[in-house]
Design a protein around this motif. Sequence first.
Motif, mmCIF file in Angstrom:
data_model
loop_
_atom_site.group_PDB
_atom_site.id
_atom_site.type_symbol
_atom_site.label_atom_id
_atom_site.label_comp_id
_atom_site.label_asym_id
_atom_site.label_seq_id
_atom_site.Cartn_x
_atom_site.Cartn_y
_atom_site.Cartn_z
ATOM 1 N N MET A 1 5.127 -3.779 -0.123
ATOM 2 C CA MET A 1 4.849 -3.988 1.296
ATOM 3 C C MET A 1 3.563 -4.790 1.494
ATOM 4 N N LEU A 2 2.542 -4.503 0.703
ATOM 5 C CA LEU A 2 1.283 -5.246 0.806
ATOM 6 C C LEU A 2 1.485 -6.714 0.437
ATOM 7 N N ARG A 3 2.356 -6.978 -0.516
ATOM 8 C CA ARG A 3 2.667 -8.381 -0.855
ATOM 9 C C ARG A 3 3.383 -9.056 0.315
ATOM 10 N N GLN A 4 4.211 -8.279 1.019
ATOM 11 C CA GLN A 4 4.963 -8.825 2.147
ATOM 12 C C GLN A 4 4.040 -9.201 3.313
ATOM 13 N N ILE A 5 3.014 -8.377 3.576
ATOM 14 C CA ILE A 5 2.114 -8.650 4.705
ATOM 15 C C ILE A 5 0.926 -9.528 4.307
ATOM 16 N N ASN A 6 0.794 -9.814 3.013
ATOM 17 C CA ASN A 6 -0.329 -10.578 2.488
ATOM 18 C C ASN A 6 -0.491 -11.926 3.205
ATOM 19 N N GLY A 7 -1.635 -12.127 3.866
ATOM 20 C CA GLY A 7 -1.925 -13.377 4.554
ATOM 21 C C GLY A 7 -1.151 -13.594 5.840
ATOM 22 N N GLU A 8 -0.404 -12.579 6.278
ATOM 23 C CA GLU A 8 0.457 -12.714 7.455
ATOM 24 C C GLU A 8 -0.189 -12.124 8.705
#
Length: 195
Positions: A92-99
């Motif tokens: 999930m953290l990779r999904q929201i990373n920089g977003e």
Amino acid sequence: MRQIILASASPRRKELLRQLIGDNFKVVESSYHEKSQTKMKPLEFVIHNSREKAKEIASMIRHGIVIGADTVVLCDEEILGKPHTENKAREMLRQINGEKVHVITGLTVIDIDGNLQTSTSETTSVKIKQMSDAEIEAYVKTKEPIDKAGAFAIQGKGAIIVEEIDGDYFNVVGLPLFKLNKILHELGIDVMEIV
């Protein structure tokens, strides 16, 4: 003062409500289980969940005011739930990373004595910083992302991954205090007079 009941076991919501009205409330955890995302739009979804939580507790008592809330994080139109494992949190953290994500809270207040029900929602935009794999790993190892909507807690160590915020900070924590106060005021409760 009238009895106020928070229909949530969330320690964050409890702390926020305490900030607003002191210890003048009871916590009764709702057993309502949020359904997995159906065909409802995110706003409808969180309002529906907050309403069901509040209605369940309101059906058990005779007097007072019941507050129900439900918070989700939206990333690219996808509702992100609460990760229950480190692997899911990492993903999930990779999904929201920089977003830029949107934190949406559904809020329902039921005045049992006045037979009134108010439901609303609050949306706050949150820009997540660009994190390295090492930063994601370090944050996951704190265990803080576990069981947090969107895998971050703005009121904790997650504050350092939040680059900017547009909207109600308290909404991101889990309870939009400005809107809640407005509803309580309409019901004749002045939080400035509560000690």
